[in-house]
Motif scaffolding. Structure first.
Motif, PDB file in Angstrom:
ATOM      1  N   ASP A  22       0.803  -1.221   0.000  1.00 56.17           N
ATOM      2  CA  ASP A  22       0.000   0.000   0.000  1.00 56.17           C
ATOM      3  C   ASP A  22       0.837   1.273   0.000  1.00 56.17           C
ATOM      4  O   ASP A  22       0.548   2.219  -0.736  1.00 56.17           O
ATOM      5  CB  ASP A  22      -0.969   0.016   1.190  1.00 56.17           C
ATOM      6  CG  ASP A  22      -1.989  -1.108   1.118  1.00 56.17           C
ATOM      7  OD1 ASP A  22      -2.221  -1.644   0.009  1.00 56.17           O
ATOM      8  OD2 ASP A  22      -2.562  -1.457   2.167  1.00 56.17           O
ATOM      9  N   LEU A  26       1.073   3.933  -3.310  1.00 56.00           N
ATOM     10  CA  LEU A  26       0.778   5.362  -3.318  1.00 56.00           C
ATOM     11  C   LEU A  26       2.014   6.180  -3.680  1.00 56.00           C
ATOM     12  O   LEU A  26       1.913   7.158  -4.433  1.00 56.00           O
ATOM     13  CB  LEU A  26       0.238   5.806  -1.958  1.00 56.00           C
ATOM     14  CG  LEU A  26      -0.141   7.277  -1.842  1.00 56.00           C
ATOM     15  CD1 LEU A  26      -1.252   7.635  -2.838  1.00 56.00           C
ATOM     16  CD2 LEU A  26      -0.575   7.609  -0.420  1.00 56.00           C
ATOM     17  N   LEU A  88      -6.180  10.970  -3.107  1.00 58.58           N
ATOM     18  CA  LEU A  88      -4.899  10.259  -3.159  1.00 58.58           C
ATOM     19  C   LEU A  88      -3.722  11.203  -2.942  1.00 58.58           C
ATOM     20  O   LEU A  88      -2.781  10.880  -2.217  1.00 58.58           O
ATOM     21  CB  LEU A  88      -4.758   9.519  -4.491  1.00 58.58           C
ATOM     22  CG  LEU A  88      -5.654   8.293  -4.633  1.00 58.58           C
ATOM     23  CD1 LEU A  88      -5.683   7.819  -6.079  1.00 58.58           C
ATOM     24  CD2 LEU A  88      -5.197   7.190  -3.701  1.00 58.58           C
ATOM     25  N   THR A  91      -3.166  12.085   0.696  1.00 57.49           N
ATOM     26  CA  THR A  91      -2.819  10.995   1.610  1.00 57.49           C
ATOM     27  C   THR A  91      -1.307  10.886   1.764  1.00 57.49           C
ATOM     28  O   THR A  91      -0.577  10.811   0.778  1.00 57.49           O
ATOM     29  CB  THR A  91      -3.379   9.652   1.088  1.00 57.49           C
ATOM     30  OG1 THR A  91      -4.789   9.777   0.922  1.00 57.49           O
ATOM     31  CG2 THR A  91      -3.077   8.522   2.043  1.00 57.49           C
ATOM     32  N   ALA A  96      -0.878   5.180   4.197  1.00 57.69           N
ATOM     33  CA  ALA A  96      -1.550   4.390   3.160  1.00 57.69           C
ATOM     34  C   ALA A  96      -1.968   3.039   3.728  1.00 57.69           C
ATOM     35  O   ALA A  96      -1.259   2.447   4.537  1.00 57.69           O
ATOM     36  CB  ALA A  96      -0.624   4.201   1.965  1.00 57.69           C
ATOM     37  N   THR A 100      -6.590   3.313   0.716  1.00 57.87           N
ATOM     38  CA  THR A 100      -5.770   3.928  -0.328  1.00 57.87           C
ATOM     39  C   THR A 100      -5.732   3.019  -1.550  1.00 57.87           C
ATOM     40  O   THR A 100      -5.896   3.466  -2.689  1.00 57.87           O
ATOM     41  CB  THR A 100      -4.338   4.176   0.180  1.00 57.87           C
ATOM     42  OG1 THR A 100      -4.395   4.902   1.400  1.00 57.87           O
ATOM     43  CG2 THR A 100      -3.512   4.926  -0.843  1.00 57.87           C
TER      44      THR A 100
END
Length: 132
Positions: A22, A26, A88, A91, A96, A100
């Motif tokens: 994750d 991101l 997004l 974040t 994340a 996400t």
């Protein structure tokens, strides 16, 4: 070129990106999104202008259809994709997690509309260039 770039994102980059954890997912998405926007926005604008000019010079409806299809990702991005992009971008990669990932999966699906519009534009432009 617009269609090729959009197709690459949906069928090569996005599936590979989803194989990451994750945080890395991101971290990879953020600069990739910014580079893609920097490249695809001018391509859409140039395609739109050239499509309009070709339509004006030839009166071929397919050039107008292609021009509209190639610029349609702009409003689609502002209306359909921007809320996901904003979430997004806001974040922090250290925060994340599964939400996400879900947003990036959603982003890929709604980015598919941009790819479809690019395909429509390409088909219309090719159709307009076919000898009659």
């Amino acid at each position: 070129m617009f269609f090729g770039a959009a197709l690459y994102v949906n069928f090569a980059e996005q599936p590979e990106r989803l194989s990451l954890d994750d945080r890395a997912l991101l971290t990879e998405w953020k600069p990739s999104y910014k580079r893609g926007a920097t490249m695809q926005a001018p391509l859409a604008l140039v395609g739109f202008v050239l499509g309009l000019l070709a339509w004006w010079q030839t009166s071929q409806l397919a050039f107008l259809i292609g021009a509209i299809a190639i610029i349609a990702p702009w409003p689609w991005t502002l209306i359909g994709i921007k809320p996901t992009n904003d979430a997004l971008l806001a974040t922090d990669p250290d925060k994340a997690g599964p939400p996400t990932r879900a947003l990036i999966v959603r982003w890929g699906a709604i980015h598919g509309v941009r790819t479809a519009l690019g395909a429509l534009a390409t088909i219309a432009f090719l159709w307009a260039c076919m000898p009659r």
